[in-house]
Enzyme design. Sequence first.
Site, PDB file in Angstrom:
ATOM      1  N   LYS A  49      30.904 -14.915 -49.315  1.00 47.61           N
ATOM      2  CA  LYS A  49      29.735 -14.851 -48.561  1.00 47.61           C
ATOM      3  C   LYS A  49      28.809 -13.688 -48.847  1.00 47.61           C
ATOM      4  CE  LYS A  49      30.658 -13.557 -44.558  1.00 47.61           C
ATOM      5  NZ  LYS A  49      31.490 -13.632 -43.444  1.00 47.61           N
ATOM      6  N   THR A 106      28.850 -12.377 -51.943  1.00 45.25           N
ATOM      7  CA  THR A 106      28.561 -12.625 -53.331  1.00 45.25           C
ATOM      8  C   THR A 106      27.352 -13.381 -53.371  1.00 45.25           C
ATOM      9  OG1 THR A 106      30.937 -12.020 -54.070  1.00 45.25           O
ATOM     10  CG2 THR A 106      29.448 -13.357 -55.748  1.00 45.25           C
ATOM     11  N   ARG A 149      26.118  -5.487 -44.835  1.00 43.10           N
ATOM     12  CA  ARG A 149      26.938  -4.067 -43.951  1.00 43.10           C
ATOM     13  C   ARG A 149      27.242  -2.939 -44.930  1.00 43.10           C
ATOM     14  NH1 ARG A 149      31.032  -7.434 -40.865  1.00 43.10           N
ATOM     15  NH2 ARG A 149      30.894  -8.821 -42.651  1.00 43.10           N
ATOM     16  N   LYS A 160      43.408  -3.834 -51.886  1.00 43.28           N
ATOM     17  CA  LYS A 160      42.389  -3.565 -53.118  1.00 43.28           C
ATOM     18  C   LYS A 160      41.240  -4.386 -52.558  1.00 43.28           C
ATOM     19  CE  LYS A 160      44.520  -2.147 -57.236  1.00 43.28           C
ATOM     20  NZ  LYS A 160      44.699  -2.380 -58.755  1.00 43.28           N
ATOM     21  N   ALA A 189      33.306  -7.217 -36.821  1.00 38.92           N
ATOM     22  CA  ALA A 189      33.115  -8.563 -36.376  1.00 38.92           C
ATOM     23  C   ALA A 189      33.769  -9.507 -35.158  1.00 38.92           C
ATOM     24  CB  ALA A 189      32.889  -9.570 -37.386  1.00 38.92           C
ATOM     25  N   PHE A 193      32.792 -12.953 -40.603  1.00 36.84           N
ATOM     26  CA  PHE A 193      33.481 -13.911 -40.602  1.00 36.84           C
ATOM     27  C   PHE A 193      32.914 -15.356 -40.774  1.00 36.84           C
ATOM     28  CE2 PHE A 193      36.130 -11.179 -37.627  1.00 36.84           C
ATOM     29  CZ  PHE A 193      36.717 -10.506 -38.280  1.00 36.84           C
ATOM     30  N   PHE A 244      34.161 -21.947 -58.478  1.00 35.57           N
ATOM     31  CA  PHE A 244      35.208 -21.180 -58.829  1.00 35.57           C
ATOM     32  C   PHE A 244      35.516 -22.132 -60.175  1.00 35.57           C
ATOM     33  CE2 PHE A 244      37.470 -18.076 -56.245  1.00 35.57           C
ATOM     34  CZ  PHE A 244      36.381 -17.770 -55.247  1.00 35.57           C
ATOM     35  N   TRP A 276      28.232 -16.060 -59.387  1.00 29.85           N
ATOM     36  CA  TRP A 276      29.368 -15.251 -59.649  1.00 29.85           C
ATOM     37  C   TRP A 276      29.562 -15.059 -61.332  1.00 29.85           C
ATOM     38  CZ3 TRP A 276      33.837 -15.059 -62.440  1.00 29.85           C
ATOM     39  CH2 TRP A 276      34.870 -13.914 -62.054  1.00 29.85           C
TER      40      TRP A 276
END
Lengths: 558, 558
Positions: free
Chosen positions: A73, A75, A96, A107, A275, A303, A383, A411
Site C-alpha cells: 500500500k 509502495t 505516516r 526487519k 490503526a 490496514f 509481483f 516496485w
Amino acid sequence: MTGLSDIDIARAATKAPIRDIGAALDIPDAALLPFGHDKAKVSADFIDSLQSRPDGRLILVTAINPTPAGEGKTTTTVGLGDGLKAIGKKSAICIREASLGPCFGMKGGAAGGGYAQVVPMEDINLHFTGDFHAITSAHNLLSAMIDNHIYWGNALGIDARRVVWRRVMDMNDRALRDVVTSLGGVANGFPRQTGFDITVASEVMAILCLATDLADLQRRLGDIIVAYTRDKAPVTARDLKADGAMTVLLQQALQPNLVQTLEQTPAFVHGGPFANIAHGCNSVLATRTALKLADYVVTEAGFGADLGAEKFMDIKCRKAGLAPDCVVLVATIRALKMNGGVAKGDLGAENVEAVQAGCANLARHLENLKGFGVPVVVAINHFAGDTEAEVAAVQARVAELGSEAILCRHWADGSAGIANLAHRVAALADSGQADFAPLYPDGMGLLDKIETIATRIYRADGISVPDGVRRQLEEWEAAGFGALPICMAKTQYSFSTDPAARGAPTGFTLPVREVRLSAGAGFVVAICGDIMTMPGLPRVPAAESIGLNAQGFIEGLF
Amino acid sequence: MTGLSDIDIARAATKAPIRDIGAALDIPDAALLPFGHDKAKVSADFIDSLQSRPDGRLILVTAINPTPAGEGKTTTTVGLGDGLKAIGKKSAICIREASLGPCFGMKGGAAGGGYAQVVPMEDINLHFTGDFHAITSAHNLLSAMIDNHIYWGNALGIDARRVVWRRVMDMNDRALRDVVTSLGGVANGFPRQTGFDITVASEVMAILCLATDLADLQRRLGDIIVAYTRDKAPVTARDLKADGAMTVLLQQALQPNLVQTLEQTPAFVHGGPFANIAHGCNSVLATRTALKLADYVVTEAGFGADLGAEKFMDIKCRKAGLAPDCVVLVATIRALKMNGGVAKGDLGAENVEAVQAGCANLARHLENLKGFGVPVVVAINHFAGDTEAEVAAVQARVAELGSEAILCRHWADGSAGIANLAHRVAALADSGQADFAPLYPDGMGLLDKIETIATRIYRADGISVPDGVRRQLEEWEAAGFGALPICMAKTQYSFSTDPAARGAPTGFTLPVREVRLSAGAGFVVAICGDIMTMPGLPRVPAAESIGLNAQGFIEGLF
C-alpha cells in the site's frame, strides 16, 4: 527487476536538496525548517498563510485485507505520486511516520519499497525529526503530573484505582505492559498498578494527527480524560494544568515534515497513530497543507479498507472537512490467492481459481468504498510470478463490478510502471464524480454507529454488546459525547473478528468487548478482540543484527 | 542592568544564521547538519579531517561550592567566551545540554543569564537536536533486550535478581523510581523489581560524552555490564548483541551541536551527564573539535570545583588526553557570604566579615586547583548589591594566595563587562605556566584513589569503607578494572558529606557507602551519601504555568 535491495536502491538515489523539493511546491526557503539537508518542517506561519487557496484533488490509497503475502500500500502510494508527477501533474504524497520500536523487532521499514520509496529511509525509520519523541515526552509529562498531584495531596480527588492514563515508550518492551509503580516507601508516592503502551498508541499521537492548529491542539490535549474521581467524575489534563506545557513540547512536532521520493516527488511524512485503537492516518495538517500546495495529493490509510478507509472517511475526513476525489484499492495476486484459501507456501504456483475466490474480499471492499460516494479504481501491485491469466481474472471480476483494475509495476520500474494508473486516477479525480458522504451522521447514537459499521462494512449479522458497555455508551451520550465518531479496534486480517476468516465471511456477529473514550482525539474506541498496545520483541530481535558497517552505513535495519 | 528578563533579552537577540557561526570557525557549509536556521551538528567526517591541526588553549570555568545564592558558572563561561572574542581572540565555548525533565519542575534554564546567554534558549532547554531522546532510546532498547533475552529462555543465564541495568526517562517522575515490571501473566515475562532513572543519569550519557569516535562509542556500549549470572559473572551489552543497534541510535547524537551566544560567539552545546554518578562535563568530541577550530576554548564542569573540576581533570582530561591551560574559579559575594555563615534572607546587608570567612571555601578550591599544575584566576561574578568593601576583601584574600580576583559584569554588560578577565585569562593561558597532571596515577589502587581524593581535595581525615565495598573493589581490580579513575558521588554543597557544612570543614571522615562499576564509561563510582537519580516534581510544578502566549512564544519555562 534489478536484484538490488530496498536499502541499496535508496542509497543509490540522487536526493535533491530539500529546499528544491520545497520550491517545487512554491514553499519559500524561509518557510522550511531544515533537519539536515534532506528533511524539513514546513512552518506553521506559512501554513496559516495558505488558507484562502483552493484545494487540490485528494486520492486515498487503501487495500484489501492484509495477508502475510503483502499488498504494498505504501509502495503504491509512493509510486502513484511519482506516476502523477511523471505525467505532468503537480503531485505530493502524504504518509505516516514510522514507529521506532518495531524496527528493533522484525526487519522491515515503513517507507515503501523497490523503486517506489521515500528517502532518507534510515532517518524516517529512526528518530526522523523527533516528532515521536516529543509525543512520548508530552504524554509522560502528563503521567508524571497525575502521580505528582496525588502525591502532594490530591486536591482533585483522583481515585487512584481509576487512573486511565498510562505511560508510553517508543520501544517493543513487553515487560512494561503491566507494572506497579511508586514502590519503595513514602517518598515515592502511592503504589498502583498501571503500564506502558507504545508511543503510536498514545492519545497524544491521535490528537496531533487530528489537530488543525496549535490552539486546537491545546484544546484537545486539555480535553484528555486521565482519571475519574470516586464519584466517577472525569478528571482532565486541563484540570491538572498540563495542557499548556504539553502544547509547548509539541509545538515543533505539529509542523508537517517534508521529504522526497526516489523520483524527487514531495512527500509529507507526518504523524503515525495506531490503526486499531486510533484512526491510522497521517496528520490532518500535512494533508491540508499538501492540498493547498499540490494539484494531486495521494495519501493512505492503515490496514485494509474495512478499518483504514472507513476511519479515514468517518473520522479524519468528517472532522477535518476533507473529501476524497478518488480511491485506489490495492491488491496483489498473491494476497488474493491467500484470501482464496491458498497457504503462503503454495503461492508460487498459478491458481486462477483461488484468485477468483479471493476476489470476494476485493469485491466487498470495492462495494463498501463506492458507498462513500467516491469513484474507485483497483491497482494490481505486480509481483514477479504473477501470471497473465491470474491478472486477467482480477480485471474481469473488477470490470463486472463496474470498475477497472490496472496492473502496476512501480516496485520494479518506478513511475514508468504506473503511468496507466496515474492517468486513470487523474481522470477520475477530475471527473467530478465524487460526492463524498460519511457512513453515518453525527447525530446517530453511539451504539447505532457501531452497529452500522458492523453490518454495512463488515457485513456482520449484528453486534453483541455486554450490558456494561451499553450503559457506558449511554453515560457518555448523557455527558455530551454522543456526537463523536466511532474508532473500531478489531483484527485487520478479516472483515470479522476471526483473523483466519479470509475472503468475504458471512454469518457472524461482531462482539464489542469494551469501549474507551478518547475525549481529546474526539472518538469512541470500540474494542472487538485482543488489541495489543505494547508489542514485544521476537526470540531473535532485528536489533541483534543492526549496526554500522565499515563505511558508516546502517545495516540490518531493513 | 536593564530590568529585562533572561527570556526577553534572548528573544531580542539578533541571531546570525548558523552557517555564519560555522564560517567564523572555518567550518564549511557542507560540514554542518542544520536543525532549523540557528542550530547545527558538525559532521563526523569533517571532525575526522581536523585531527592533524594544533589545539587551541583550553580554559576551564569552575566554582566554589554552590549555594542557593547562585554563582553563575555557565553565565561566566558564556561571558568569558564573548569577552575573548571582543578582545580579538578566536574563541568558542563548550557547555552541557540541558535535561528536559527538570524544566517542568522548578523554573530555570541552563543556557546562562542576563547578557551572557546561549541561544536559542527555548530549544536548548527543550528537545534541542534530539540527543537526549536518542540516549533514552538506546538505553531502553538495551533494557528491553535484557528482559526479552530472559523471556525467550535466558541462554546467557542472567540472574534476574542481579540485573543492574534499569530504564530511563527524561522526566521528573518519582513514581518510576521503584517499580515491578512484567506483571500480568506468562506473556509479559518474569516479574522483577527495578526502576527508572532520569536520562542524564544513564551510563549511555556518560559514554556518549567520553567517546572519541563511533568505533570507541560502540566498544564502550558493548562493555556496559547489565547483569550478573548466578555465579556473579558479568553479562554485557555485547553479550546481548545490543551494541550495534545502540550505536545506530546514537550515530547522529554523537556529532557535536553548534549554536551561538547573544554576541554570536560559537557555542558547542553537547552532552550532559549527571555530575554525581557521572563526570558532569560536555562531550570530549565537542571539546576536541572546538580546540581544533578556535584559539581559546572556554568550558565548564558541573557543581563546585571539589567535584566538577576534579572529575574534569581526573576523568575527562586523563581519558581524552586534554590538558587545561588556565582555570577560572567563579565566586559571588553572595555565595561567599553564605559560605561565611549568612542566611539567604540576610544577604542584602553589607557583611565584610562574612565574606572574609566565606573566603575559606574559595581558598581551599584555589589551592586544590593549583595542585593540578594549572594557573588559576578568580572571577567575581557581580550582583547588584555587592559593595566595594566586600569585593576588595575578596581581592585582598586572593592576592595573599598568589592569584588575582577580577570583578566581572558580563551578566549586566555582556563582553564589555568581562574584558579584564578575558585579557588575564588569555595571558595566563598563553604563558606556558600550565603543567597539568591528574591527582593520582592510573596504577594506584581503587581504594587508594578514593582516599586520595577524600584527603587531598575534600581534606577529610580519612575514609570509612564497609567490608563489602572493600571486597567489591578488590574483585574489580582482580577482574582488570583497577586502572579506572574514580567518579565521586557526594553532595555538591560542601567539601564534606554534610550539605550544611559550608566554608572549609575539617575533622570529618568520608563514608563510602556503595561502589558501582560503569565499565562502558570507564570509571568506578564511589557513592558517599544519598544520591537521587530520578527527581520528583514539586507541589506546584513549573509545568502548570508553561504555555504558549498569544504571540506563539513560550512562557513560564524560564
